[in-house]
Design an enzyme around this catalytic site. Structure first.
Site, short mmCIF file in Angstrom:
data_model
loop_
_atom_site.label_atom_id
_atom_site.label_comp_id
_atom_site.label_asym_id
_atom_site.label_seq_id
_atom_site.Cartn_x
_atom_site.Cartn_y
_atom_site.Cartn_z
N CYS A 123 0.82 -1.23 0.00
CA CYS A 123 0.00 0.00 0.00
C CYS A 123 0.84 1.27 0.00
CB CYS A 123 -0.95 0.00 1.20
SG CYS A 123 -2.12 -1.36 1.13
N HIS A 175 -3.46 7.39 2.50
CA HIS A 175 -3.82 6.08 1.98
C HIS A 175 -5.24 5.75 2.43
CE1 HIS A 175 -3.86 1.97 0.90
NE2 HIS A 175 -3.73 1.50 2.12
N ASN A 195 -9.99 -0.10 -0.44
CA ASN A 195 -8.54 0.00 -0.36
C ASN A 195 -7.96 -0.54 -1.67
OD1 ASN A 195 -5.81 -0.28 0.14
ND2 ASN A 195 -6.06 -1.25 2.14
O1 UT7 Z 1 -3.80 -1.10 3.44
C1 UT7 Z 1 -3.08 -1.77 4.42
C2 UT7 Z 1 -3.53 -1.39 5.71
N1 UT7 Z 1 -4.68 -2.13 6.10
C3 UT7 Z 1 -5.47 -1.59 6.99
O2 UT7 Z 1 -5.24 -0.46 7.33
C4 UT7 Z 1 -6.55 -2.40 7.64
C5 UT7 Z 1 -6.51 -2.15 9.10
N2 UT7 Z 1 -7.54 -2.79 9.84
C6 UT7 Z 1 -8.83 -2.42 9.77
O3 UT7 Z 1 -9.18 -1.57 9.00
C7 UT7 Z 1 -9.80 -3.06 10.71
O4 UT7 Z 1 -9.11 -3.81 11.68
C8 UT7 Z 1 -10.83 -3.98 10.01
C9 UT7 Z 1 -11.78 -3.14 9.18
C10 UT7 Z 1 -10.10 -4.98 9.12
C11 UT7 Z 1 -11.65 -4.73 11.05
O5 UT7 Z 1 -12.27 -3.83 11.92
P1 UT7 Z 1 -12.17 -4.06 13.50
O6 UT7 Z 1 -12.98 -3.02 14.13
O7 UT7 Z 1 -10.72 -4.14 13.85
O8 UT7 Z 1 -12.91 -5.45 13.66
P2 UT7 Z 1 -12.33 -6.82 14.22
O9 UT7 Z 1 -11.31 -7.38 13.31
O10 UT7 Z 1 -11.96 -6.59 15.65
O11 UT7 Z 1 -13.62 -7.72 14.14
C12 UT7 Z 1 -14.79 -7.44 14.91
C13 UT7 Z 1 -15.83 -8.50 14.61
C14 UT7 Z 1 -15.29 -9.92 14.66
O12 UT7 Z 1 -16.27 -10.71 15.27
P3 UT7 Z 1 -16.10 -11.16 16.82
O13 UT7 Z 1 -14.82 -11.92 16.86
O14 UT7 Z 1 -16.05 -9.87 17.59
O15 UT7 Z 1 -17.33 -11.99 17.04
C15 UT7 Z 1 -15.17 -10.32 13.21
O16 UT7 Z 1 -15.34 -11.71 13.02
O17 UT7 Z 1 -16.33 -8.32 13.29
C16 UT7 Z 1 -16.31 -9.56 12.58
N3 UT7 Z 1 -16.13 -9.31 11.17
C17 UT7 Z 1 -17.17 -9.05 10.34
N4 UT7 Z 1 -18.48 -8.98 10.54
C18 UT7 Z 1 -19.26 -8.68 9.49
C19 UT7 Z 1 -14.98 -9.26 10.47
N5 UT7 Z 1 -15.25 -8.97 9.18
C20 UT7 Z 1 -16.58 -8.84 9.08
C21 UT7 Z 1 -17.44 -8.53 8.00
N6 UT7 Z 1 -18.76 -8.46 8.27
N7 UT7 Z 1 -17.00 -8.31 6.76
#
Ligand code: UT7
Length: 323
Positions: free
Chosen positions: A113, A250, A280
């Protein structure tokens, strides 16, 4: 002194738009979850006939037209991508060939990225070192090809597209009043290599592989890394957050963008956001956002613009330029 001044900009997006609701039949997710957690509402997805090379070529042609130049005027093509058409040759030489360029040289840069920020910095050094007068700097990606479409934690986040600029050697005064690239700060730290990676490659599995990400881990590091390199650029130049006209980050997650801008004291109205439209797009995200803000008249000649990116590796970096 010689400065690398942006002479033209262009972009290209695949024809097909995929909305958040289009995922609801593919994985267990919702428009609400995606929009709330990331700010993404839609992304473009490449058809079979749309590749990193074809999108990159289209963005390059648009940038050349915007600059009033032809491929004959270009000495070097630097393509930032992690989704090349082939393992080799570099997709940059494919684009060179598509443009009908039989002179100069072309190569790919791989910083995921952060690729476009790395590529602009590299092109600037070629220009200031006297190796090139005009450089096409392209970010082009087809991340849809390396996504695991069964993994809801990653497949909803990424999109395809390309953006390009033409950098040109122009005489400057050596002050921050000059147009062009004014300063940059690049970093990487491979200790984080397993937090965001693709689980395949020519030297290991012999396959292309799929993107894997510990999203929460990436998120945890993102704001600190982004703000560190921007603060380094502030220190190098004496520029402050108030001096900036535009912040073009980004486009991975609206929450990361907002938190970074807040920590740096950059006003919300100076922040260019396209993550809602493109998702992204990795190395294409910064030039796509730049192109959108130039096309709608926000970024104008003479404006002070801060670019930043952070991604797999981890790699991260910032570039300050005057439009
Ligand atoms: O370009 C390179 C850089 N990349 C990034 O900057 C990405 C950085 N990370 C993020 O943007 C965020 O961490 C995410 C958007 C990927 C995830 O958001 P989060 O608030 O950190 O959520 P999480 O990973 O803590 O997941 C929360 C919950 C989980 O369920 P449980 O374990 O709490 O029951 C996931 O299983 O959300 C669930 N989950 C989803 N639910 C519905 C994960 N993906 C999805 C989805 N739809 N697509």
């Amino acid at each position: 002194m010689i400065r690398s001044v942006v002479r033209g900009i262009g972009s290209a997006l695949p024809r097909r738009i995929m909305k958040n609701t289009d995922f609801e039949g593919i994985v267990e997710t919702s428009d609400e979850w995606i929009a709330q957690r990331t700010g993404i509402r839609q992304r473009h997805i490449a058809a079979d006939d749309e590749t990193t090379a074809s999108l990159g070529e289209a963005a390059a042609r648009a940038a050349l037209e915007n600059a009033g130049l032809t491929p004959d005027d270009i000495d070097l093509i630097v393509l930032a991508t992690s989704t090349p058409n082939n393992t080799f040759p570099a997709t940059a030489v494919d684009i060179q060939n598509r443009l009908g360029m039989r002179h100069g040289f072309a190569f790919d840069m791989q910083a995921v990225c952060s690729g476009f920020v790395y590529a602009v910095t590299t092109a600037d050094l070629y220009i200031r070192g006297g190796q090139a007068k005009r450089v096409l700097v392209i970010g082009s990606e087809t991340f849809s090809r390396i996504l695991d479409w069964n993994d809801r934690s990653t497949c909803v986040l990424f999109g395809d597209g390309a953006g390009a600029i033409v950098l040109e050697a122009q005489q400057g005064e050596g002050t921050i009043g000059d147009r062009g690239v004014l300063a940059a700060s690049l970093r990487s730290d491979g200790v984080h290599k397993d937090k965001l990676f693709v689980d395949g490659g020519p030297s290991t599995t012999g396959t292309v592989g799929h993107l894997k990400m510990e999203g929460r881990e990436v998120f945890k590091h993102a704001v600190g890394m982004i703000t560190d390199v921007i603060e380094d650029v502030f220190t190098q130049t004496g520029v402050t957050a108030e001096n900036l006209d535009w912040f073009v980050p980004h486009q991975a997650n609206k929450r990361i963008i907002d938190a970074s801008a807040k920590k740096l004291g950059i006003a919300e109205e100076k922040v260019v956001v396209t993550v809602n439209l493109h998702g992204n797009t990795s190395a294409a995200s910064v030039p796509l956002a730049l192109a959108a803000a130039v096309a709608d008249g926000r970024i104008k000649r003479g404006d002070l613009v801060m670019l930043e990116a952070m991604g797999g590796g981890f790699t991260w970096g910032a570039v300050l330029l005057r439009w």
